[in-house]
Scaffold this active site. Structure first.
Site, PDB file in Angstrom:
ATOM      1  N   LYS A  88      -9.965  -0.530  10.584  1.00 10.65           N
ATOM      2  CA  LYS A  88     -10.064  -1.528   9.590  1.00 10.65           C
ATOM      3  C   LYS A  88     -10.412  -2.957  10.784  1.00 10.65           C
ATOM      4  CE  LYS A  88      -6.912   0.052   6.307  1.00 10.65           C
ATOM      5  NZ  LYS A  88      -7.752   0.326   5.138  1.00 10.65           N
ATOM      6  N   CYS A 107      -4.599   2.454  -3.775  1.00  7.90           N
ATOM      7  CA  CYS A 107      -3.350   2.852  -3.111  1.00  7.90           C
ATOM      8  C   CYS A 107      -2.273   1.990  -3.449  1.00  7.90           C
ATOM      9  CB  CYS A 107      -3.533   3.378  -1.638  1.00  7.90           C
ATOM     10  SG  CYS A 107      -5.032   4.568  -1.320  1.00  7.90           S
ATOM     11  N   ASP A 112       3.488  -4.459   8.207  1.00  5.16           N
ATOM     12  CA  ASP A 112       2.123  -3.575   7.984  1.00  5.16           C
ATOM     13  C   ASP A 112       1.172  -4.616   8.094  1.00  5.16           C
ATOM     14  OD1 ASP A 112      -0.151  -2.306   7.049  1.00  5.16           O
ATOM     15  OD2 ASP A 112       0.820  -1.447   5.390  1.00  5.16           O
ATOM     16  N   HIS A 114       1.131  -1.152  -0.001  1.00  2.00           N
ATOM     17  CA  HIS A 114      -0.069  -0.137   0.011  1.00  2.00           C
ATOM     18  C   HIS A 114       0.940   1.179   0.004  1.00  2.00           C
ATOM     19  CE1 HIS A 114      -2.708   2.946   1.853  1.00  2.00           C
ATOM     20  NE2 HIS A 114      -3.504   2.232   1.337  1.00  2.00           N
ATOM     21  N   GLN A 170      -4.199  -4.942   7.130  1.00  8.65           N
ATOM     22  CA  GLN A 170      -5.010  -6.086   6.567  1.00  8.65           C
ATOM     23  C   GLN A 170      -5.158  -7.237   7.245  1.00  8.65           C
ATOM     24  OE1 GLN A 170      -7.504  -5.132   4.755  1.00  8.65           O
ATOM     25  NE2 GLN A 170      -6.974  -3.210   3.640  1.00  8.65           N
TER      26      GLN A 170
END
Ligand code: PLP
Length: 422
Positions: free
Chosen positions: A237, A377, A211, A134, A214
């Protein structure tokens, strides 16, 4: 596959219909009627429990944090720190002091770029990211490398969309300072082998930032088992509030991070004029300014909510639903899934021959199906695939087979509408 052929064999575990009752927007909101919300990778809806915690944060315990001696201020401080402790448990951190509240995953990654990598990066050094990142896990590294004369290197992908580690021999070279990769791709839905990557990187003295934007809502995430140096994610999220996120840093790493923001709360002693100031201990040192108590309380409530559902069951539910949807979508003529077989992380990106992804999203919207279309993104990834945009359906705990059926129906109608159908 016609929509009617889908079975309801998803998720021995979760009762999505009951879970939906916990989410006011999905039951009673102005847009609730006929809504199939499949844009969970962008942001998730919030259960009442999270909203109650936010309201309590204002109505029961709101006051200055770490700044007052009266009972209300002490209660506010205690609630804020309890929230940190709950979230530390949620990700298996060794101590709550390893968690820094930020505004978002984006801010957490930027903090590491400017506060840890920046001061130690020299000309000729390398930072590695993957091609599926991303922009939030790409741009901060691109800028810091440009500023320092370092090199931003890209881990390419195999034909089936996985990290091509076998063809990245320089990854663990002595010049590498940091590897920054996503746990789960927001476009491909692929889970990366971060446990192994961290072990290999550490064997070469290289730090790793994960990261997890997600993945935290999809599966249990245990930072000690992963062995990462840093991990970033956002509350919004994972069914929590907007405007708050977290940076996890292993104690010895976090201790090395220079503060990005300077101001109140992060300093013990301020000298006059050019005299040096003495920063506060962690984690306050990295949380300048007045903390976001209602946000932290809502964030912790979201973690508690997910834990209450049993995160293994959540993971199974999402994997089953994704598999069901992949089979149904894959059977539609002209529909191409970007996922490699076996990717099960609740994210399905796709194109349909002859139709622009925005047209697909538009027709889906007319069916009450909320999906996303665009570059998500992740322009370096899409460019490498020769695509400018893709459509994406992403699932949450309140989704079930009925949502998949509505999506399939919408996509079949889109084909008919745009003259591709039989
Ligand atoms: N990383 C990934 C993989 C994402 O999908 C996103 C958001 O979509 C981010 C980082 C940035 O998250 P936020 O916008 O909450 O900072």
């Amino acid at each position: 596959m016609p929509a009617a052929a889908l079975t309801g064999e998803v998720a021995q575990g979760l009762e999505s219909a009951r879970i939906r009752q916990d989410f006011p927007l999905l039951c009673r909101g102005a847009h609730a009627q006929g809504l199939h919300y499949l844009d969970n990778a962008a942001t998730t809806q919030k259960p009442q429990r999270v909203m109650d915690a936010i309201v309590d944060g204002y109505t029961q315990e709101y006051g200055p944090i770490h700044r007052g001696l009266y009972p209300l201020a002490e209660a506010a401080t205690s609630r804020y720190e309890q929230s940190r402790a709950t979230l530390a448990d949620f990700i298996g951190a060794a101590s709550p002091d390893e968690l820094v509240f930020t505004r978002s995953a984006t801010e957490a990654i930027n903090m590491v770029a400017s506060g840890w990598v920046g001061p130690r990066l020299r000309a000729g050094d390398r930072i590695w990211v993957s091609r599926m990142e991303h922009h939030a896990n790409y741009l901060p590294w691109q800028r810091i490398c440009r500023e320092r004369g370092a090199q931003l290197c890209i881990i390419g992908l195999t034909d089936d969309g996985r990290l091509d580690l076998a063809n990245t021999p320089q990854l663990f070279a002595p010049e590498t300072r940091l590897i920054a990769v996503c746990h789960v791709s927001n476009v491909l839905g692929i889970e990366n082998p971060i446990h192994q990557l961290c072990a290999d990187a550490h064997a070469h003295g290289i730090a790793v930032l994960v990261d997890a934007a997600q993945s935290v809502s999809h599966q249990p995430v245990d930072v000690q088992a992963i062995g990462c140096d840093f991990l970033a994610f956002s509350a919004h999220k994972m069914y929590g509030p907007a405007g708050i996120g977290l940076l996890y840093g292993r104690a010895e790493r976090l201790a090395e991070v220079e503060p990005l923001l300077l101001g109140g709360g992060m300093v013990d002693e301020v000298g006059e004029g050019m005299a040096a100031s003495r920063w506060a201990d962690l984690p306050a040192r990295l949380e300048a300014g007045s903390p976001n108590l209602p946000g932290a309380a809502g964030f912790a409530a979201a973690a508690g909510y997910l834990d209450g559902l049993d995160r293994r069951r959540v993971q199974r539910h999402l994997a089953d639903l994704t598999r069901t949807a992949a089979e149904a979508l894959g059977a539609l003529p002209g529909l191409r899934l970007l996922q490699p077989p076996g990717a099960s992380a609740a994210i399905l990106s796709f194109t349909m021959d002859g139709l622009h992804p925005h047209d697909l999203a538009q027709v889906a919207a007319e069916h009450g199906v909320a999906i996303r279309a665009g570059h998500h993104c992740a322009q370096p990834l899409l460019r490498s695939l020769g695509l400018a945009a893709v459509a994406r359906a992403s699932f949450g705990i309140y989704n079930d087979v009925a949502d998949v059926e509505a999506l399939v129906q919408a996509l079949e109608d889109a084909r008919r509408l745009f003259g591709q159908g039989a």
